[in-house]
Design an enzyme around this catalytic site. Structure first.
Site, PDB file in Angstrom:
ATOM      1  CE  LYS A   1      72.399   9.794  42.104  1.00 17.57           C
ATOM      2  NZ  LYS A   1      72.433   8.427  41.532  1.00 17.57           N
TER       3      LYS A   1
ATOM      4  CE1 TYR B   1      67.629   8.163  38.936  1.00 16.87           C
ATOM      5  CE2 TYR B   1      66.992   8.459  41.218  1.00 16.87           C
ATOM      6  CZ  TYR B   1      67.921   8.601  40.204  1.00 16.87           C
ATOM      7  OH  TYR B   1      69.147   9.175  40.462  1.00 16.87           O
TER       8      TYR B   1
ATOM      9  CG  ASN C   1      75.777   6.810  41.248  1.00 19.68           C
ATOM     10  OD1 ASN C   1      74.949   7.525  41.823  1.00 19.68           O
ATOM     11  ND2 ASN C   1      75.604   6.376  40.014  1.00 19.68           N
TER      12      ASN C   1
ATOM     13  CG  HIS D   1      70.738  12.365  38.104  1.00 22.41           C
ATOM     14  ND1 HIS D   1      70.409  11.194  37.468  1.00 22.41           N
ATOM     15  CD2 HIS D   1      70.196  13.378  37.365  1.00 22.41           C
ATOM     16  CE1 HIS D   1      69.676  11.484  36.392  1.00 22.41           C
ATOM     17  NE2 HIS D   1      69.534  12.786  36.305  1.00 22.41           N
TER      18      HIS D   1
ATOM     19  CD  GLU E   1      66.944  13.632  34.172  1.00 20.99           C
ATOM     20  OE1 GLU E   1      67.971  14.273  34.496  1.00 20.99           O
ATOM     21  OE2 GLU E   1      66.954  12.421  33.905  1.00 20.99           O
TER      22      GLU E   1
END
Ligand code: AMP
Length: 132
Positions: free
Chosen positions: A9, A49, A112, A115, A126
């Site tokens: 990320k 998402y 965080n 993913h 995905e």
């Protein structure tokens, strides 16, 4: 053989944590079979998402995920989905086990660091979302 989608990320890319994160995946026995660095559009992040559309953190999550480049990776290996989840640690870094990516590098539950797909079915969807 299983494949799973990982995303490094924007917070981890900007803090130069790509190398250490990829090393952790490789040392867990995962094989990197595809990767692409890109800055996600609003449509891509929102589409990716989409299941969280109604959640209070959705707008903020899309803003964060489009705030800078991400590294999209495809991992392959026996039980790759679960293996990558173990390496990442819990979604909330406060709950992540010592030595996991999120414990080491996450800034918050939103930022965080990484993913990972949560099931083999999600992994197929995905992976196809970003790597046609
Ligand atoms: P998940 O589909 O469980 O990976 O959740 C998607 C992402 O949404 C997580 O990796 C976090 O970046 C973010 N997220 C999940 N729960 C929260 C929360 N309670 N507050 C803010 N962001 C969250």
């Amino acid at each position: 053989m299983e494949r799973t989608l990982g995303i490094i990320k924007p917070n981890s890319v900007s803090k130069n944590h790509i190398g250490r994160i990829l090393t952790m995946g490789e040392e867990a026995g995962l094989k990197l079979v595809n990767m692409q660095m890109k800055t996600l559009s609003q449509a891509e992040a929102g589409g990716f998402y989409a299941e969280h559309k109604e959640r209070p953190f959705f707008q903020s999550l899309v803003k964060f995920m489009t705030s800078g480049p991400v590294l999209l990776v495809v991992w392959e290996g026996n039980g790759a989905v679960e293996k990558w989840r173990q390496v990442m640690g819990a979604t909330d870094p406060a709950k992540a086990a010592p030595g996991t990516i999120r414990k080491l590098f996450a800034d918050s539950i939103e930022a965080n660091s990484v993913h990972g797909s949560d099931s083999v079915t999600s992994a197929q969807r995905e992976t196809a979302f970003f790597f046609a």
